[in-house]
Design a protein around this motif. Structure first.
Motif, short mmCIF file in Angstrom:
data_model
loop_
_atom_site.label_atom_id
_atom_site.label_comp_id
_atom_site.label_asym_id
_atom_site.label_seq_id
_atom_site.Cartn_x
_atom_site.Cartn_y
_atom_site.Cartn_z
N THR A 1 22.97 -12.18 94.07
CA THR A 1 22.12 -13.33 94.34
C THR A 1 21.18 -13.61 93.17
O THR A 1 20.90 -14.76 92.84
N HIS B 1 22.65 -15.83 90.75
CA HIS B 1 22.60 -17.25 91.14
C HIS B 1 21.25 -17.86 90.79
O HIS B 1 21.17 -19.01 90.34
N SER B 2 20.17 -17.11 90.98
CA SER B 2 18.85 -17.61 90.57
C SER B 2 18.85 -17.87 89.06
O SER B 2 18.29 -18.86 88.59
N PHE C 1 15.39 -14.56 96.93
CA PHE C 1 16.04 -15.65 96.18
C PHE C 1 15.07 -16.82 96.01
O PHE C 1 14.85 -17.29 94.89
N GLU D 1 25.52 -19.57 96.10
CA GLU D 1 24.70 -18.66 96.90
C GLU D 1 25.02 -18.82 98.39
O GLU D 1 25.10 -17.84 99.13
N LYS E 1 26.39 -15.81 100.80
CA LYS E 1 25.73 -15.38 102.05
C LYS E 1 26.76 -15.29 103.18
O LYS E 1 26.76 -14.34 103.95
N ALA F 1 18.78 -23.98 100.06
CA ALA F 1 19.22 -22.61 100.35
C ALA F 1 18.95 -22.22 101.80
O ALA F 1 19.71 -21.45 102.40
N GLN G 1 21.27 -20.26 104.56
CA GLN G 1 20.97 -18.89 105.01
C GLN G 1 21.10 -18.82 106.53
O GLN G 1 21.71 -17.90 107.08
#
Ligand code: G6P
Length: 612
Positions: free
Chosen positions: A306, A309-310, A408, A485, A489, A581, A585
């Motif tokens: 993750t 991805h940031s 994140f 992302e 998840k 995001a 999630q």
């Protein structure tokens, strides 16, 4: 990976170690074990979670005030009762727990077999405990000396704790590349992979440094020496961590709690670093090195999972707002290439845990080549925080669910602040846009609150697609990494195969997979590629795909086209992944719960990957 905990003091060790293992379970959960030293050492080990170990100890006498415990994520040898830790030396004198990998275990094992040792397990750890015993016997030395000598012979990573039946008043621990924390209580000591098993008893801790060995004696001061046997002066730190932060607090899972904490954690990440009214942003860690940042040839981001991805979103942020070239690297690839790094580069590591082995190795390489290293880390005092030249904590608080959520979004907050700070200094962003973005940042917590109110709707959509075998996530620009992302998840916790793609790339492959069974989650919040995203949605619909669109509130056009839509508040595009995001999630969370998956501890994963 793997959690270790040890206790010596005047309380019963077993309940403390058992509770500690439950707190460390996020680090690995395929088997667990505890050894308690009384007149003899009693060891119970069990395949499965710590709860299985607890059942297995029901009728066993675990009385004693010194002991060690381990929760495992298998590296050498399958997860079963025999390979579970602690491991006992041939004579039964020593028992050891280990987090890490002994790379040269095979040659040491061969030598030990020649000397008459035999092995029950397939682990590298059983080799280490026998090596220590062999040295004790050959040289008639203390446990501490034998540990030191053994560690000079091993190659690899370790955090270990050993107990000795012949000396029931001592714990010996050591670390290299895997974390080990000493907790200093009243007439008692703790050793653990992190402070979570310790904080209930004391907030005084020492983070052991690489190649340090600690000897903890009952009713005496502890002593730290390095591997060359030189005495060290440990720094005692007072932790500001509360036990409630480590509890579920009424939520069914840590992941859900952490998703719902985001209005607060996003605020905490910004606290003291921004003031929209006064019009400034200031990221402490950058200030002393601002010239380096301003003159940097490149920013190179290294990360895994993750956090990677940031980093991809950071590429958009820094190029857009601060006009500096950015490279984003998987830490595991970067460290084994021969990357071109100069003293004019800034290498930025992103890591929730601050302990990821590949990210640490990538940083060491960058340091060797003379670059300035910067750490963006959540866990206070972690290895990355300590080894980098400078950095920023994201202040998201303990993240316990294995799938990263609040870390994140907090990483994205820091990255946005840093890009704005640098862009403002360099004059690459005009005052009007700068002001708009800092107001937008300050408005994020309340916007996240609004998104969380959509939980029931997202749960409904989750039920509609929970039986899918595959899912495709599409996004463009800033929201392409957000799509990656989202897919990660879903994969991590529901075991549905999912892929993230830049929406335009759909035509180059994934479109072949689309039929009436394929949910396609489209992040359609970017104003900049509006028409293009609309066309992508039409292309999916034409092939009967099920479109779930994340859109801006009031976007009737896409709402009409999509089968399901999730409306989020309007936000400046560079900050949009912070909001998009969150519904993704929640979607993964509900699907995983409906599929009866272990949301907080998904199979085969671990939160802190301390082996490469
Ligand atoms: C593991 C975790 C992920 C995390 C990744 C990187 O795979 O399960 O949630 O993103 O490691 O971890 P870090 O602590 O370096 O961010």
């Amino acid at each position: 990976m793997c959690g270790i905990v040890a206790y010596i003091g005047d309380k019963q060790a077993f309940p403390i170690i058992l509770e500690g293992l439950k707190r460390l379970e996020y680090r690995g959960y395929d088997s667990a074990g505890i050894s308690i030293l009384n007149d003899d050492i009693t060891t119970v080990k069990k395949k499965g979670k710590v709860s299985e170990l607890e059942k297995a100890t029901k009728n066993v006498d675990m009385n004693g005030t010194i002991g060690i415990g381990h929760t495992r994520w298998a590296t050498h040898g399958k997860p079963d009762d025999i390979n579970a830790h602690p491991h006992v030396s041939n004579s039964g004198r020593l028992t050891l727990i280990h987090n890490g990998i002994i790379e040269n275990y095979a040659s040491i094992k061969t030598a030990l077999i020649e000397l008459g040792h035999n092995f029950k397990s397939e682990t590298d750890t059983e080799v280490l405990v026998n090596l220590i015993e062999e040295l004790q016997n050959q040289k008639n030395i203390s446990l501490e000396d034998a540990v030191r000598e053994a560690l000079t012979r091993v190659v690899g990573a370790y955090a270990i704790v050993v107990i000795d039946k012949n000396d029931p008043n001592v714990l010996v621990g050591a670390r290299k590349s895997s974390p080990l924390v000493i907790g200093i209580g009243d007439n008692e000591y703790f050793l653990a992979s992190d402070a979570s098993p310790i904080i209930k008893f004391t907030n005084k801790v020492v983070y052991l440094q690489d190649e340090e060995i600690v000897t903890v004696r009952r009713n005496a001061d502890f002593e730290v020496r390095n591997i060359k046997n030189q005495i060290q002066t440990p720094q005692i730190k007072e932790l500001d961590l509360k036990i409630e932060e480590l509890e579920k607090g009424g939520f069914d899972h840590f992941m859900l709690k952490e998703i719902f904490q985001q209005p607060v954690t996003i605020f905490e990440s910004m606290r003291g670093r921004i003031n929209a009214e006064e019009g400034w942003v200031s990221v402490g860690g950058m200030q002393d090195h601002m010239k380096k940042f301003e003159n940097a040839n490149r920013l190179i981001f290294v990360a895994c999972g993750t956090s990677w991805h940031s980093a991809l979103i950071a590429e958009y942020l820094f190029e857009d707002l601060a006009r500096v070239p950015v490279e984003v690297e998987y830490a595991s690839e970067f460290r084994y290439r021969n990357p071109i790094i100069s003293e004019n580069d800034v290498v930025i590591a992103l890591s929730q845990s601050g302990e990821t082995a590949d990210t640490l190795a990538a940083l060491s390489l960058a340091k060797k080549k003379g670059a300035l290293t910067y750490g963006i880390v959540n866990v206070i005092g972690s290895s990355i925080a300590r080894m980098t030249d400078c950095g920023s904590y994201i202040h998201a608080g303990p993240e316990i669910g294995v799938a990263s959520t609040k870390a994140f979004t907090s990483q994205l907050v820091i990255l946005s602040l840093m890009a704005l700070n640098l862009g403002h200094r360099k004059g690459t962003i005009n005052e009007g846009d700068f002001r708009k973005l800092i107001f937008a940042l300050e408005s994020l917590p309340s916007k996240v609150e609004r998104i969380l109110k959509l939980n029931e709707k997202i749960k409904y959509i989750s039920a509609e697609i929970k039986n899918s075998q595959h899912a495709l996530y599409l996004g463009r620009g800033y929201n392409f990494p957000a799509a990656l992302e989202g897919a990660l998840k879903l994969k991590e916790i529901s075991y549905i195969h999912a892929e993230g793609y830049p929406a335009a790339e759909m035509k180059h492959g994934p479109i072949a997979l689309i039929d009436e069974h394929m949910p396609v989650i489209v992040i359609a919040t970017n104003e900049s590629a509006r028409e293009k995203i609309e066309s992508n949605i039409q292309e999916v619909k034409a092939r009967k795909g099920i479109v779930i669109a994340v859109i801006l509130e009031g976007d009737e056009k896409i709402k009409e086209m999509a089968d399901y839509s999730i409306e989020i508040p309007e936000v400046a595009e560079p900050l949009s992944p912070l909001l998009s995001a969150i519904p993704l999630q929640l979607l993964s969370y509900h699907i995983a719960v409906m599929r009866d998956c272990d949301v907080d501890q998904p199979r085969n994963l671990a939160k802190s990957v301390t082996v490469e």
